[in-house]
Design an enzyme around this catalytic site. Structure first.
Site, PDB file in Angstrom:
ATOM      1  CB  THR A 124      -0.912  -0.003   1.253  1.00 32.79           C
ATOM      2  OG1 THR A 124      -1.489   1.285   1.411  1.00 32.79           O
ATOM      3  CG2 THR A 124      -0.150  -0.338   2.524  1.00 32.79           C
ATOM      4  CG  ASP A 125      -1.074   5.079  -0.898  1.00 30.82           C
ATOM      5  OD1 ASP A 125      -1.605   4.453   0.041  1.00 30.82           O
ATOM      6  OD2 ASP A 125      -1.647   6.023  -1.480  1.00 30.82           O
ATOM      7  CD  GLU A 126      -3.123   3.709   4.754  1.00 27.14           C
ATOM      8  OE1 GLU A 126      -2.796   3.487   5.932  1.00 27.14           O
ATOM      9  OE2 GLU A 126      -4.294   3.861   4.390  1.00 27.14           O
ATOM     10  CE1 TYR A 148      -3.361  -2.559   5.842  1.00 26.40           C
ATOM     11  CE2 TYR A 148      -3.194  -0.191   5.419  1.00 26.40           C
ATOM     12  CZ  TYR A 148      -3.298  -1.497   4.949  1.00 26.40           C
ATOM     13  OH  TYR A 148      -3.344  -1.727   3.597  1.00 26.40           O
ATOM     14  CE  LYS A 152      -0.315  -4.530   2.983  1.00 21.67           C
ATOM     15  NZ  LYS A 152      -0.847  -5.842   2.471  1.00 21.67           N
TER      16      LYS A 152
HETATM   17  P1  NAD Z   1     -10.291  -6.695   2.559  1.00 19.95           P
HETATM   18  O1  NAD Z   1     -10.208  -6.394   4.010  1.00 19.95           O
HETATM   19  O2  NAD Z   1     -11.523  -6.344   1.808  1.00 19.95           O
HETATM   20  O3  NAD Z   1     -10.040  -8.270   2.318  1.00 19.95           O
HETATM   21  C1  NAD Z   1      -9.030  -8.975   2.954  1.00 19.95           C
HETATM   22  C2  NAD Z   1      -9.256 -10.458   2.673  1.00 19.95           C
HETATM   23  O4  NAD Z   1      -8.195 -11.190   3.288  1.00 19.95           O
HETATM   24  C3  NAD Z   1     -10.557 -11.011   3.236  1.00 19.95           C
HETATM   25  O5  NAD Z   1     -11.189 -11.843   2.306  1.00 19.95           O
HETATM   26  C4  NAD Z   1     -10.109 -11.815   4.452  1.00 19.95           C
HETATM   27  O6  NAD Z   1     -10.972 -12.889   4.780  1.00 19.95           O
HETATM   28  C5  NAD Z   1      -8.750 -12.294   3.995  1.00 19.95           C
HETATM   29  N1  NAD Z   1      -7.849 -12.626   5.112  1.00 19.95           N
HETATM   30  C6  NAD Z   1      -7.584 -11.876   6.207  1.00 19.95           C
HETATM   31  N2  NAD Z   1      -6.722 -12.515   7.013  1.00 19.95           N
HETATM   32  C7  NAD Z   1      -6.406 -13.684   6.387  1.00 19.95           C
HETATM   33  C8  NAD Z   1      -5.548 -14.764   6.705  1.00 19.95           C
HETATM   34  N3  NAD Z   1      -4.827 -14.759   7.838  1.00 19.95           N
HETATM   35  N4  NAD Z   1      -5.452 -15.805   5.843  1.00 19.95           N
HETATM   36  C9  NAD Z   1      -6.185 -15.814   4.691  1.00 19.95           C
HETATM   37  N5  NAD Z   1      -7.033 -14.822   4.359  1.00 19.95           N
HETATM   38  C10 NAD Z   1      -7.134 -13.764   5.186  1.00 19.95           C
HETATM   39  O7  NAD Z   1      -9.009  -6.012   1.911  1.00 19.95           O
HETATM   40  P2  NAD Z   1      -8.810  -5.246   0.534  1.00 19.95           P
HETATM   41  O8  NAD Z   1      -9.212  -3.835   0.696  1.00 19.95           O
HETATM   42  O9  NAD Z   1      -9.381  -6.059  -0.549  1.00 19.95           O
HETATM   43  O10 NAD Z   1      -7.212  -5.259   0.435  1.00 19.95           O
HETATM   44  C11 NAD Z   1      -6.530  -6.359  -0.167  1.00 19.95           C
HETATM   45  C12 NAD Z   1      -5.029  -6.097  -0.126  1.00 19.95           C
HETATM   46  O11 NAD Z   1      -4.722  -4.884  -0.826  1.00 19.95           O
HETATM   47  C13 NAD Z   1      -4.475  -5.906   1.278  1.00 19.95           C
HETATM   48  O12 NAD Z   1      -3.221  -6.525   1.340  1.00 19.95           O
HETATM   49  C14 NAD Z   1      -4.319  -4.403   1.435  1.00 19.95           C
HETATM   50  O13 NAD Z   1      -3.292  -4.077   2.324  1.00 19.95           O
HETATM   51  C15 NAD Z   1      -3.977  -4.000   0.009  1.00 19.95           C
HETATM   52  N6  NAD Z   1      -4.382  -2.642  -0.371  1.00 19.95           N
HETATM   53  C16 NAD Z   1      -5.657  -2.217  -0.161  1.00 19.95           C
HETATM   54  C17 NAD Z   1      -6.016  -0.929  -0.593  1.00 19.95           C
HETATM   55  C18 NAD Z   1      -7.419  -0.414  -0.411  1.00 19.95           C
HETATM   56  O14 NAD Z   1      -7.650   0.770  -0.669  1.00 19.95           O
HETATM   57  N7  NAD Z   1      -8.384  -1.212  -0.006  1.00 19.95           N
HETATM   58  C19 NAD Z   1      -5.064  -0.106  -1.211  1.00 19.95           C
HETATM   59  C20 NAD Z   1      -3.756  -0.589  -1.385  1.00 19.95           C
HETATM   60  C21 NAD Z   1      -3.428  -1.864  -0.977  1.00 19.95           C
HETATM   61  O1  DAU Z   2      -4.003   4.202   0.822  1.00 17.13           O
HETATM   62  C1  DAU Z   2      -4.316   2.845   0.707  1.00 17.13           C
HETATM   63  C2  DAU Z   2      -5.090   2.416   1.920  1.00 17.13           C
HETATM   64  O2  DAU Z   2      -6.377   2.984   1.808  1.00 17.13           O
HETATM   65  C3  DAU Z   2      -5.189   0.901   2.085  1.00 17.13           C
HETATM   66  O3  DAU Z   2      -3.913   0.382   2.282  1.00 17.13           O
HETATM   67  C4  DAU Z   2      -6.085   0.539   3.270  1.00 17.13           C
HETATM   68  O4  DAU Z   2      -6.259  -0.854   3.367  1.00 17.13           O
HETATM   69  C5  DAU Z   2      -7.439   1.193   3.067  1.00 17.13           C
HETATM   70  O5  DAU Z   2      -8.258   0.953   4.177  1.00 17.13           O
HETATM   71  C6  DAU Z   2      -7.275   2.698   2.857  1.00 17.13           C
HETATM   72  O6  DAU Z   2      -6.839   3.355   4.068  1.00 17.13           O
HETATM   73  P1  DAU Z   2      -7.472   4.752   4.524  1.00 17.13           P
HETATM   74  O7  DAU Z   2      -7.299   4.913   5.973  1.00 17.13           O
HETATM   75  O8  DAU Z   2      -6.990   5.860   3.648  1.00 17.13           O
HETATM   76  O9  DAU Z   2      -9.014   4.452   4.125  1.00 17.13           O
HETATM   77  P2  DAU Z   2     -10.383   4.732   4.884  1.00 17.13           P
HETATM   78  O10 DAU Z   2     -11.461   4.429   3.907  1.00 17.13           O
HETATM   79  O11 DAU Z   2     -10.441   4.111   6.224  1.00 17.13           O
HETATM   80  O12 DAU Z   2     -10.321   6.314   5.087  1.00 17.13           O
HETATM   81  C7  DAU Z   2     -10.163   7.199   3.996  1.00 17.13           C
HETATM   82  C8  DAU Z   2     -10.098   8.612   4.563  1.00 17.13           C
HETATM   83  O13 DAU Z   2     -11.401   8.927   5.106  1.00 17.13           O
HETATM   84  C9  DAU Z   2      -9.130   8.778   5.715  1.00 17.13           C
HETATM   85  O14 DAU Z   2      -8.545  10.073   5.649  1.00 17.13           O
HETATM   86  C10 DAU Z   2      -9.995   8.656   6.961  1.00 17.13           C
HETATM   87  C11 DAU Z   2     -11.311   9.229   6.494  1.00 17.13           C
HETATM   88  N1  DAU Z   2     -12.523   8.676   7.152  1.00 17.13           N
HETATM   89  C12 DAU Z   2     -12.695   7.322   7.123  1.00 17.13           C
HETATM   90  C13 DAU Z   2     -13.803   6.749   7.721  1.00 17.13           C
HETATM   91  C14 DAU Z   2     -14.002   5.253   7.712  1.00 17.13           C
HETATM   92  C15 DAU Z   2     -13.446   9.509   7.740  1.00 17.13           C
HETATM   93  O15 DAU Z   2     -13.302  10.757   7.735  1.00 17.13           O
HETATM   94  N2  DAU Z   2     -14.535   8.954   8.336  1.00 17.13           N
HETATM   95  C16 DAU Z   2     -14.753   7.602   8.363  1.00 17.13           C
HETATM   96  O16 DAU Z   2     -15.762   7.142   8.952  1.00 17.13           O
END
Ligand code: NAD
Ligand code: DAU
Length: 333
Positions: A124-126, A148, A152
């Site tokens: 992730t970019d985080e 988190y 990562k």
């Molecule tokens: P999500 O939370 O929707 O899904 C995670 C999945 O992983 C679920 O199906 C869960 O059951 C499974 N899981 C969790 N723990 C596990 C374990 N121990 N063994 C097997 N399966 C397990 O997540 P997402 O948003 O789809 O993110 C997927 C990947 O992409 C993550 O690695 C996350 O860090 C990365 N990512 C997410 C974002 C975003 O914006 N959502 C951005 C950049 C990178």
């Molecule tokens: O940047 C990539 C990441 O983006 C992924 O690696 C993470 O898995 C994914 O959860 C996401 O992280 P963020 O913390 O950026 O996403 P989130 O949707 O939780 O929040 C987005 C922004 O909105 C953040 O600045 C927090 C804010 N927020 C979020 C929630 C849930 C609010 O203001 N209110 C809220 O209730």
């Protein structure tokens, strides 16, 4: 090609499996997922009868579960499995360290043992932390702010160390904020879209000035597809869409799309350690020929439409019905 996708029942993993089976109808995909609260097999209904797709319920931290799949012959592992919600990592950091770091290490061991040709760590970019001006390149140092992103980042370092020490064939991707169909309604866009549809408050942390670069999930899937085929072993690729928005701008776009009043906005206490701005430079990936297809306006139109057409999916999750169903079906805790 035979690919092990981990975490494929979650948001991005399920979009990726559906995308790949369309793009490469001859590929075989095995989905290993623990089915935590975030894993949902309904996301894969469309492909569950596809003979090239199979599902295994299991934990990536469990070497026996991982090896049981790898010993049958796998060409690549793409690791999506993770605990992913920043707010949950503040209340329960340990689950993140276990899955995001130890889980990745378990997979890396299997890659070495079974001589798997490619391991892609979906990061992730985080991991770079916040940036006031400009954008991070892949060579910038890691400065994560939450348990988190620290987990990562820990996994990223381990992946790179496996390359240096064991010559493990790894690639890391670092993507920005995804949105789109079947994202669990705890993240900003699905939470606010469904809350607005239910006339519930939209809780914006702090002043809503935090900036994220929003990428439509299909663009992330096509990026991983490009990296799987054209990416270089040992390299890191940023994946962003250059669609920066403040949280307030995102919220206003949601309210407009569902035709609800701004009075639903509620400014609440800020998230501890809340990163102000994420921005990454994706030019290295673009040199492989990839570019995003969707701008924020088009992506939001498709996303809001999906949540409007799939009320049953998110209402089950929000009411707790979905968890009860899966506990019965799959014996989850
Ligand atoms: P999500 O939370 O929707 O899904 C995670 C999945 O992983 C679920 O199906 C869960 O059951 C499974 N899981 C969790 N723990 C596990 C374990 N121990 N063994 C097997 N399966 C397990 O997540 P997402 O948003 O789809 O993110 C997927 C990947 O992409 C993550 O690695 C996350 O860090 C990365 N990512 C997410 C974002 C975003 O914006 N959502 C951005 C950049 C990178
Ligand atoms: O940047 C990539 C990441 O983006 C992924 O690696 C993470 O898995 C994914 O959860 C996401 O992280 P963020 O913390 O950026 O996403 P989130 O949707 O939780 O929040 C987005 C922004 O909105 C953040 O600045 C927090 C804010 N927020 C979020 C929630 C849930 C609010 O203001 N209110 C809220 O209730």
């Amino acid at each position: 090609m035979k690919i092990l996708v981990t975490g494929g029942a979650g948001f991005i993993g399920s979009n990726f499996i559906r995308y790949m089976l369309k793009q490469h109808p001859d590929y075989k995909i095995i989905n290993l997922d623990k089915l935590t609260y975030a894993g949902n097999l309904e996301n894969l209904k469309e492909v569950e009868d596809n003979p090239n797709y199979s599902f295994v319920k299991g934990d990536i931290c469990n070497d026996k579960a991982v090896e049981g799949i790898c010993e049958k012959g796998i060409d690549a592992i793409i690791n999506f499995a993770a605990e992913t919600h920043v707010d949950r990592s503040i209340t329960d950091p340990q689950a993140f360290i276990k899955t995001d770091i130890f889980g990745a290490q378990t997979l890396l061991e299997a890659v070495n043992k079974y001589k798997i040709k490619k391991y892609i760590q979906v990061s992730t970019d985080e991991v770079y932390g916040s940036i006031n001006d400009g954008s991070f390149k892949e060579t910038d140092f890691l400065d994560p702010s939450s348990p988190y992103s620290a987990s990562k980042a820990g996994a990223d370092l381990l992946v790179l160390a496996y390359k240096r020490t064991f010559d493990t064939p790894v690639i890391i991707t670092r993507c920005s904020n995804n949105y789109g169909p079947s994202q669990y309604p705890e993240k900003l866009i699905p939470l606010f879209t469904t809350n607005a549809m239910e006339d519930k408050e939209l809780p914006i942390y702090g002043k809503g000035e935090n900036v994220r670069d929003w990428i439509y999930v299909e663009d992330h899937c096509s990026a991983i597809d490009s990296i799987l085929h054209k990416g270089e072993i040992g390299e890191i690729y940023n994946v962003g869409a250059d669609q920066e928005k403040t949280n307030l701008e995102v919220t206003e776009a949601i309210l407009k799309a569902v035709d609800k009043p701004k009075s639903l906005i509620k400014f609440v206490k800020d998230r501890p350690g809340h990163d102000l701005r994420y921005a990454i430079d994706s030019s290295k990936l673009q040199k492989l020929g990839w570019k995003p297809k969707y701008d924020f306006e088009k992506g939001m139109e498709l996303t809001v439409e999906w949540y409007q057409k799939n009320e049953d999916w998110w209402r089950k999750i929000k009411s707790g019905e979905y968890l009860k169903y899966y506990k019965k079906q799959y014996g989850r805790r």
